[in-house]
Motif scaffolding. Sequence first.
Motif, mmCIF file in Angstrom:
data_model
loop_
_atom_site.group_PDB
_atom_site.id
_atom_site.type_symbol
_atom_site.label_atom_id
_atom_site.label_comp_id
_atom_site.label_asym_id
_atom_site.label_seq_id
_atom_site.Cartn_x
_atom_site.Cartn_y
_atom_site.Cartn_z
ATOM 1 N N PHE A 25 0.832 -1.204 0.000
ATOM 2 C CA PHE A 25 0.000 0.000 0.000
ATOM 3 C C PHE A 25 0.864 1.251 0.000
ATOM 4 O O PHE A 25 1.916 1.302 0.647
ATOM 5 N N ASP A 26 0.390 2.262 -0.721
ATOM 6 C CA ASP A 26 0.953 3.604 -0.604
ATOM 7 C C ASP A 26 0.425 4.205 0.700
ATOM 8 O O ASP A 26 -0.760 4.072 1.018
ATOM 9 N N LEU A 27 1.326 4.872 1.411
ATOM 10 C CA LEU A 27 1.002 5.277 2.780
ATOM 11 C C LEU A 27 1.275 6.758 2.986
ATOM 12 O O LEU A 27 2.367 7.252 2.691
ATOM 13 N N GLY A 28 0.275 7.465 3.510
ATOM 14 C CA GLY A 28 0.457 8.859 3.884
ATOM 15 C C GLY A 28 1.229 8.983 5.182
ATOM 16 O O GLY A 28 1.270 8.056 5.993
ATOM 17 N N VAL A 29 1.834 10.152 5.396
ATOM 18 C CA VAL A 29 2.686 10.340 6.574
ATOM 19 C C VAL A 29 2.124 11.382 7.535
ATOM 20 O O VAL A 29 2.791 11.778 8.482
ATOM 21 N N GLN A 30 0.876 11.819 7.294
ATOM 22 C CA GLN A 30 0.235 12.762 8.197
ATOM 23 C C GLN A 30 -0.964 12.113 8.879
ATOM 24 O O GLN A 30 -1.676 11.314 8.275
ATOM 25 N N ARG A 31 -1.154 12.466 10.156
ATOM 26 C CA ARG A 31 -2.306 11.969 10.900
ATOM 27 C C ARG A 31 -3.567 12.672 10.423
ATOM 28 O O ARG A 31 -3.541 13.836 10.045
ATOM 29 N N ALA A 268 -3.604 3.246 1.484
ATOM 30 C CA ALA A 268 -4.022 2.478 2.651
ATOM 31 C C ALA A 268 -5.209 3.133 3.361
ATOM 32 O O ALA A 268 -6.231 2.487 3.600
ATOM 33 N N PHE A 269 -5.076 4.418 3.700
ATOM 34 C CA PHE A 269 -6.083 5.091 4.536
ATOM 35 C C PHE A 269 -6.587 6.369 3.864
ATOM 36 O O PHE A 269 -5.833 7.073 3.189
ATOM 37 N N ASP A 270 -7.866 6.654 4.076
ATOM 38 C CA ASP A 270 -8.388 7.962 3.681
ATOM 39 C C ASP A 270 -7.520 9.057 4.299
ATOM 40 O O ASP A 270 -7.015 8.911 5.425
ATOM 41 N N GLU A 271 -7.379 10.151 3.577
ATOM 42 C CA GLU A 271 -6.602 11.278 4.100
ATOM 43 C C GLU A 271 -7.529 12.482 4.254
ATOM 44 O O GLU A 271 -7.572 13.392 3.423
ATOM 45 N N SER A 272 -8.254 12.464 5.372
ATOM 46 C CA SER A 272 -9.266 13.496 5.590
ATOM 47 C C SER A 272 -8.660 14.848 5.923
ATOM 48 O O SER A 272 -9.380 15.853 5.948
ATOM 49 N N TRP A 273 -7.352 14.898 6.165
ATOM 50 C CA TRP A 273 -6.700 16.177 6.416
ATOM 51 C C TRP A 273 -6.629 17.031 5.153
ATOM 52 O O TRP A 273 -6.442 18.248 5.218
ATOM 53 N N THR A 291 -10.914 3.523 6.349
ATOM 54 C CA THR A 291 -11.235 4.882 6.762
ATOM 55 C C THR A 291 -10.164 5.347 7.739
ATOM 56 O O THR A 291 -9.228 4.636 8.060
ATOM 57 N N ASN A 292 -10.319 6.576 8.237
ATOM 58 C CA ASN A 292 -9.303 7.157 9.105
ATOM 59 C C ASN A 292 -9.177 6.457 10.446
ATOM 60 O O ASN A 292 -8.102 6.423 11.041
ATOM 61 N N ASP A 293 -10.277 5.923 10.952
ATOM 62 C CA ASP A 293 -10.279 5.451 12.331
ATOM 63 C C ASP A 293 -10.894 4.064 12.492
ATOM 64 O O ASP A 293 -11.351 3.696 13.577
ATOM 65 N N LYS A 298 -13.042 -1.120 4.127
ATOM 66 C CA LYS A 298 -14.365 -0.715 3.652
ATOM 67 C C LYS A 298 -15.071 -1.850 2.910
ATOM 68 O O LYS A 298 -16.303 -1.846 2.790
ATOM 69 N N TYR A 299 -14.287 -2.779 2.377
ATOM 70 C CA TYR A 299 -14.827 -3.891 1.600
ATOM 71 C C TYR A 299 -13.870 -5.069 1.736
ATOM 72 O O TYR A 299 -12.734 -4.908 2.232
ATOM 73 N N SER A 300 -14.298 -6.236 1.312
ATOM 74 C CA SER A 300 -13.483 -7.430 1.461
ATOM 75 C C SER A 300 -12.225 -7.342 0.603
ATOM 76 O O SER A 300 -12.287 -6.998 -0.583
#
Length: 306
Positions: A25-31, A268-273, A291-293, A298-300
Amino acid sequence: MRFPSAIAALASVIGCVSAIGSLGFDLGVQRNNDAGCKVTSDYISDFSTIGGDASVVRVYAASDCSTLANILPAIQQSNFKLFVGVWPTDDAHYAAEKAALSAYLPTIDSSYIIAVTVGSEALYRGDLSASDLASRIDEVRTLVHGISGYENTPVGTVDSWNVLVDGANAEVIQTADIVIANAFSYWQGQTMANSSHSFFDDIMQALQVIQTTKGSTDITFWVGETGWPTDGGSFENAVPSVDNAAQFWQESVCGIRAWGINTLVFEAFDESWKPVTSGIQGVETHWGVWTNDDTSPKYSLNCAFA
């Protein structure tokens, strides 16, 4: 696009498949809660969630958010492997990236680092010419191979499939140890009926050109980014939704891995920031498989071969 025989043509390119392609997965580095930089404990939590079939992540820069300083202890503790990104534009940023490699790669065994990638769609955006990007790949390779234990670590780049098949960029492919291709059927405005055909065709074209330019089929190849957003605005015929993302996962991500192609999913994760106006009606905040938390996807993510 040349859809009709994409899978048959891909088979001729990669030969007899003997193994399932790896997943990462591509991964963001901000919370997401405060847009602050992730620390080691955040990455450990991310890896615990990702787990299962995936044990590879890719980050886009080495110095931003002190990424290498914070992620490498988590990589080692979680037994993940990492693609380290280097941002090659802006001389000051590029210098900081190289300084981070020099400071932190010696702190971890090279077996945890799959490759160092210089640039992320730098050709697609026109950030660098092919000649300039090739030169920076050479510079970073000299630096990385000068670190004890990293003499054989691949150094290459990641770019959009369509610029990789452009003959004008052959110098980059020739220079790079590893070339990684991105392909998004969503951003081509495809219907779900065409999405997997489009994706296979794009990746097949990129792989063919890379192999031909390298003069060998004995290369390491990854899809660098692919996926489908779960919310936000439509792009032409491409409609974001959880159901469509699930279908794309099964037909395209599972499908290409079944043909032995290593695949990194964006993301990997939504980036809601990110600003809610980013992309088309906020679509850029909804590419995550999680999702963020939530620790459940979200799906199989199960594939038929699993």
